[in-house]
Design a protein around this motif. Structure first.
Motif, PDB file in Angstrom:
ATOM      1  N   MET A   1      38.777 -14.827 -23.603  1.00  0.00           N
ATOM      2  CA  MET A   1      39.317 -15.097 -22.553  1.00  0.00           C
ATOM      3  C   MET A   1      38.766 -14.135 -21.556  1.00  0.00           C
ATOM      4  O   MET A   1      38.894 -13.106 -22.461  1.00  0.00           O
ATOM      5  N   SER A   2      39.121 -13.842 -21.036  1.00  0.00           N
ATOM      6  CA  SER A   2      38.689 -13.208 -19.828  1.00  0.00           C
ATOM      7  C   SER A   2      40.410 -12.107 -18.949  1.00  0.00           C
ATOM      8  O   SER A   2      40.773 -13.052 -18.388  1.00  0.00           O
ATOM      9  N   ARG A   3      39.918 -10.671 -19.196  1.00  0.00           N
ATOM     10  CA  ARG A   3      41.192  -9.923 -18.487  1.00  0.00           C
ATOM     11  C   ARG A   3      41.208  -9.616 -17.159  1.00  0.00           C
ATOM     12  O   ARG A   3      40.164  -9.958 -16.839  1.00  0.00           O
ATOM     13  N   ASP A   4      42.107  -9.365 -16.825  1.00  0.00           N
ATOM     14  CA  ASP A   4      41.962  -9.008 -15.313  1.00  0.00           C
ATOM     15  C   ASP A   4      41.203  -7.354 -15.063  1.00  0.00           C
ATOM     16  O   ASP A   4      41.862  -6.886 -16.191  1.00  0.00           O
ATOM     17  N   VAL A   5      40.298  -7.684 -14.394  1.00  0.00           N
ATOM     18  CA  VAL A   5      39.612  -6.373 -14.008  1.00  0.00           C
ATOM     19  C   VAL A   5      40.000  -4.959 -12.869  1.00  0.00           C
ATOM     20  O   VAL A   5      40.078  -5.544 -11.910  1.00  0.00           O
ATOM     21  N   VAL A   6      40.643  -4.285 -12.846  1.00  0.00           N
ATOM     22  CA  VAL A   6      41.063  -3.351 -12.590  1.00  0.00           C
ATOM     23  C   VAL A   6      40.471  -2.144 -11.716  1.00  0.00           C
ATOM     24  O   VAL A   6      39.454  -1.846 -12.705  1.00  0.00           O
ATOM     25  N   VAL A   7      39.761  -2.182  -9.997  1.00  0.00           N
ATOM     26  CA  VAL A   7      39.069  -0.334  -9.713  1.00  0.00           C
ATOM     27  C   VAL A   7      40.025  -0.112  -9.261  1.00  0.00           C
ATOM     28  O   VAL A   7      41.112   0.370  -8.562  1.00  0.00           O
ATOM     29  N   ALA A   8      39.721   0.841 -10.532  1.00  0.00           N
ATOM     30  CA  ALA A   8      41.380   1.892 -10.580  1.00  0.00           C
ATOM     31  C   ALA A   8      40.945   3.249  -9.549  1.00  0.00           C
ATOM     32  O   ALA A   8      41.584   3.894  -9.161  1.00  0.00           O
ATOM     33  N   GLY A   9      39.552   3.779  -9.513  1.00  0.00           N
ATOM     34  CA  GLY A   9      38.924   4.574  -8.863  1.00  0.00           C
ATOM     35  C   GLY A   9      37.541   4.752  -7.787  1.00  0.00           C
ATOM     36  O   GLY A   9      36.549   3.701  -8.690  1.00  0.00           O
ATOM     37  N   VAL A  10      37.177   5.170  -7.328  1.00  0.00           N
ATOM     38  CA  VAL A  10      36.077   4.380  -6.260  1.00  0.00           C
ATOM     39  C   VAL A  10      35.586   6.112  -6.016  1.00  0.00           C
ATOM     40  O   VAL A  10      36.380   7.231  -5.192  1.00  0.00           O
ATOM     41  N   GLY A  11      34.275   7.043  -5.914  1.00  0.00           N
ATOM     42  CA  GLY A  11      33.699   7.698  -4.883  1.00  0.00           C
ATOM     43  C   GLY A  11      32.026   7.761  -4.446  1.00  0.00           C
ATOM     44  O   GLY A  11      31.007   6.960  -5.496  1.00  0.00           O
ATOM     45  N   MET A  12      31.405   8.973  -3.352  1.00  0.00           N
ATOM     46  CA  MET A  12      30.526   8.029  -2.685  1.00  0.00           C
ATOM     47  C   MET A  12      30.647   9.496  -2.330  1.00  0.00           C
ATOM     48  O   MET A  12      30.903  10.437  -1.959  1.00  0.00           O
ATOM     49  N   ILE A  13      29.238   9.948  -2.210  1.00  0.00           N
ATOM     50  CA  ILE A  13      29.330  11.354  -1.173  1.00  0.00           C
ATOM     51  C   ILE A  13      28.339  11.035  -0.281  1.00  0.00           C
ATOM     52  O   ILE A  13      28.102   9.797  -0.265  1.00  0.00           O
TER      53      ILE A  13
ATOM     54  N   PHE B   1      28.243  -5.113 -12.567  1.00  0.00           N
ATOM     55  CA  PHE B   1      28.718  -6.771 -12.908  1.00  0.00           C
ATOM     56  C   PHE B   1      28.683  -6.190 -14.637  1.00  0.00           C
ATOM     57  O   PHE B   1      29.590  -6.398 -15.343  1.00  0.00           O
ATOM     58  N   LEU B   2      27.709  -5.056 -15.354  1.00  0.00           N
ATOM     59  CA  LEU B   2      27.907  -5.301 -16.852  1.00  0.00           C
ATOM     60  C   LEU B   2      29.060  -4.080 -16.667  1.00  0.00           C
ATOM     61  O   LEU B   2      29.363  -4.602 -17.990  1.00  0.00           O
ATOM     62  N   ALA B   3      29.751  -3.529 -16.331  1.00  0.00           N
ATOM     63  CA  ALA B   3      30.684  -3.112 -16.295  1.00  0.00           C
ATOM     64  C   ALA B   3      32.192  -3.358 -16.226  1.00  0.00           C
ATOM     65  O   ALA B   3      33.145  -4.033 -17.230  1.00  0.00           O
ATOM     66  N   ARG B   4      31.776  -4.917 -15.135  1.00  0.00           N
ATOM     67  CA  ARG B   4      32.888  -5.659 -15.730  1.00  0.00           C
ATOM     68  C   ARG B   4      32.943  -6.161 -16.010  1.00  0.00           C
ATOM     69  O   ARG B   4      34.127  -6.538 -17.391  1.00  0.00           O
ATOM     70  N   GLN B   5      31.781  -7.132 -17.321  1.00  0.00           N
ATOM     71  CA  GLN B   5      31.688  -7.821 -17.934  1.00  0.00           C
ATOM     72  C   GLN B   5      32.262  -6.887 -19.820  1.00  0.00           C
ATOM     73  O   GLN B   5      32.846  -7.898 -19.747  1.00  0.00           O
ATOM     74  N   ALA B   6      32.513  -5.343 -20.081  1.00  0.00           N
ATOM     75  CA  ALA B   6      33.081  -5.118 -20.680  1.00  0.00           C
ATOM     76  C   ALA B   6      34.006  -5.341 -20.860  1.00  0.00           C
ATOM     77  O   ALA B   6      34.431  -5.296 -21.935  1.00  0.00           O
ATOM     78  N   ILE B   7      34.656  -4.884 -20.115  1.00  0.00           N
ATOM     79  CA  ILE B   7      35.761  -4.931 -19.332  1.00  0.00           C
ATOM     80  C   ILE B   7      36.943  -6.388 -19.819  1.00  0.00           C
ATOM     81  O   ILE B   7      38.110  -6.825 -20.651  1.00  0.00           O
ATOM     82  N   ALA B   8      35.839  -7.295 -18.639  1.00  0.00           N
ATOM     83  CA  ALA B   8      36.884  -8.797 -19.144  1.00  0.00           C
ATOM     84  C   ALA B   8      36.896  -9.105 -20.152  1.00  0.00           C
ATOM     85  O   ALA B   8      37.676 -10.192 -20.873  1.00  0.00           O
TER      86      ALA B   8
END
Length: 394
Positions: free
Chosen positions: A1-13, A90-97
């Motif tokens: 089953m796919s799990r909810d994926v949260v964007v907990a933090g973002v950052g850029m320069i 996309f790959l990061a989300r897949q790993a969590i989901a």
């Protein structure tokens, strides 16, 4: 089953011109630390990392992250042309989901050279050879750099079919500059008018001026994704989630349609958007804000139609009505987009993610889209790959 994926933090320069920046690993480490700090997690809590860049040697991702920590986690290097950053996402989300991991880093960076994009490996067939052949056959103009011929040719196809005016592309570029003037991280923050865009040096007579193309740029951006359970356990922000996401590649239509719009990925983008809308149970009319792939003003106009923001053939009226900016139907590229914010290839998708997460949090300051609840991201790489991501404020 796919799990909810949260964007907990973002950052850029802040993005910069080539030669006006730190080395790639320092840029990447700074963006990573910013995302970790924004999320409120330590690097030791990251279980996997997906690191995107186009111009760099193998394992540059490890070189960058070793500046932050050496924890022995899997580090996967990603290269998917201009959609590289979104492919890492996309790959990061897949790993969590999928349940493979609970807290994952997606990082993108680029250290670019001045001037037009070119091939690094000249001793083997180019992955663009079929795209180049189609472009030669459809538009010619071999004296013009290929990227301009790709997207200028696609814009010209729209002009030829629908009577779209060159001034409409200039309006898109002027809009980008007005948005970027509010963004302290953008490369170009000076507003330009439609007339100034039209008066810029001509790159292709009747098709494009210099200001209608994005500049080579250096920079980095990152995002920390986690499962909802991980966020709850560690007291992290759960306010922004990835509601749906799709990644597509080219179909035979790219070459068989004999249309430059297909060569640059129109159907690839439309398919990804349709998959996202279907999975999320929403439509383009439900969107509040969009960050789309405006590597050229021409591609922004084409993307309005590919993403369903307006009907096919309706993009010029969409621009003339002001439906692409504040006070209109949907605010497109409040960051200034690639045209003004800049386009460090590997970082672009994660910079788009950063902007949209800030919009949904209500922390975008002068760029804030009032009441933003649903945000769409579109990131396209020729050759080809397209990633469309829908974020939701919860």
């Amino acid at each position: 089953m796919s799990r909810d994926v949260v964007v907990a933090g973002v950052g850029m320069i802040p993005f910069a011109k080539p030669g006006k920046h730190d080395p790639y690993f320092q840029m990447a480490a700074t963006a990573t630390r910013a995302a970790l700090g924004d999320a409120g997690v330590a690097y030791g809590q990251i279980q996997q990392a997906y690191v995107g860049y186009v111009y760099g040697d193998s394992t540059s991702g490890q070189r960058a992250l070793y500046e932050v920590g050496m924890t022995g986690i899997p580090v996967v290097n990603v290269n998917n042309n201009c959609s590289t950053g979104s492919t890492a996402l996309f790959l990061a989300r897949q790993a969590i989901a999928s349940g493979a991991a609970d807290c994952v880093l997606a990082l993108g960076f680029e250290q670019m050279n001045p001037g037009a994009l070119g091939s690094v490996f000249a001793d083997r067939p180019s992955p663009f050879d079929r795209f180049d052949q189609a472009t030669d056959e459809l538009v010619g103009h071999g004296e013009i750099p290929l990227a301009l011929r790709y997207f200028g040719g696609a814009g010209k196809a729209h002009m030829d079919e629908f009577g779209t005016q060159l001034s409409t592309f200039a309006k898109i570029r002027a809009k980008a500059s007005r948005h970027a003037a509010r963004n302290p991280l953008a490369l170009f923050r000076t507003e330009v008018t439609e007339d100034e865009v039209m008066a810029a040096p001509v790159m292709w007579e009747g098709v494009m001026t210099r200001l209608m193309a994005c500049p080579p740029t250096c920079g980095a951006a990152a995002a920390v994704l986690c499962s909802d359970a991980f966020a709850q356990k560690h007291g992290l922000s759960r306010g922004v989630r990835i509601k749906a996401q799709a990644m597509t590649t080219d179909t035979p239509a790219a070459f068989e349609a004999r249309d430059m719009r297909e060569v640059v990925g129109f159907s690839m983008a439309r398919a990804a958007a349709q998959q996202v809308y279907e999975a999320a149970g929403v439509g383009p009319a439900d969107l509040d804000v969009v960050e789309l792939h405006d590597c050229f003003a021409h591609n922004e106009l084409l993307s309005y139609e590919a993403l369903g923001l307006c009907p096919v053939g309706g993009a010029e009226q969409f621009v003339l009505d002001g439906d692409n900016t504040y006070g209109g139907r949907v605010v497109t590229n409040p960051s200034g987009g690639l045209l003004s914010k800049g386009h460090p290839l590997g970082a672009t998708g994660l910079a788009q993610c950063t902007e949209l997460v800030q919009q949904l949090r209500g922390t975008a300051e002068a760029r804030q889209v009032e009441g933003a609840r649903l945000a769409l991201q579109h990131n396209l790489g020729l050759g080809g790959a397209c990633v469309v991501t829908l974020y939701e404020r919860v």
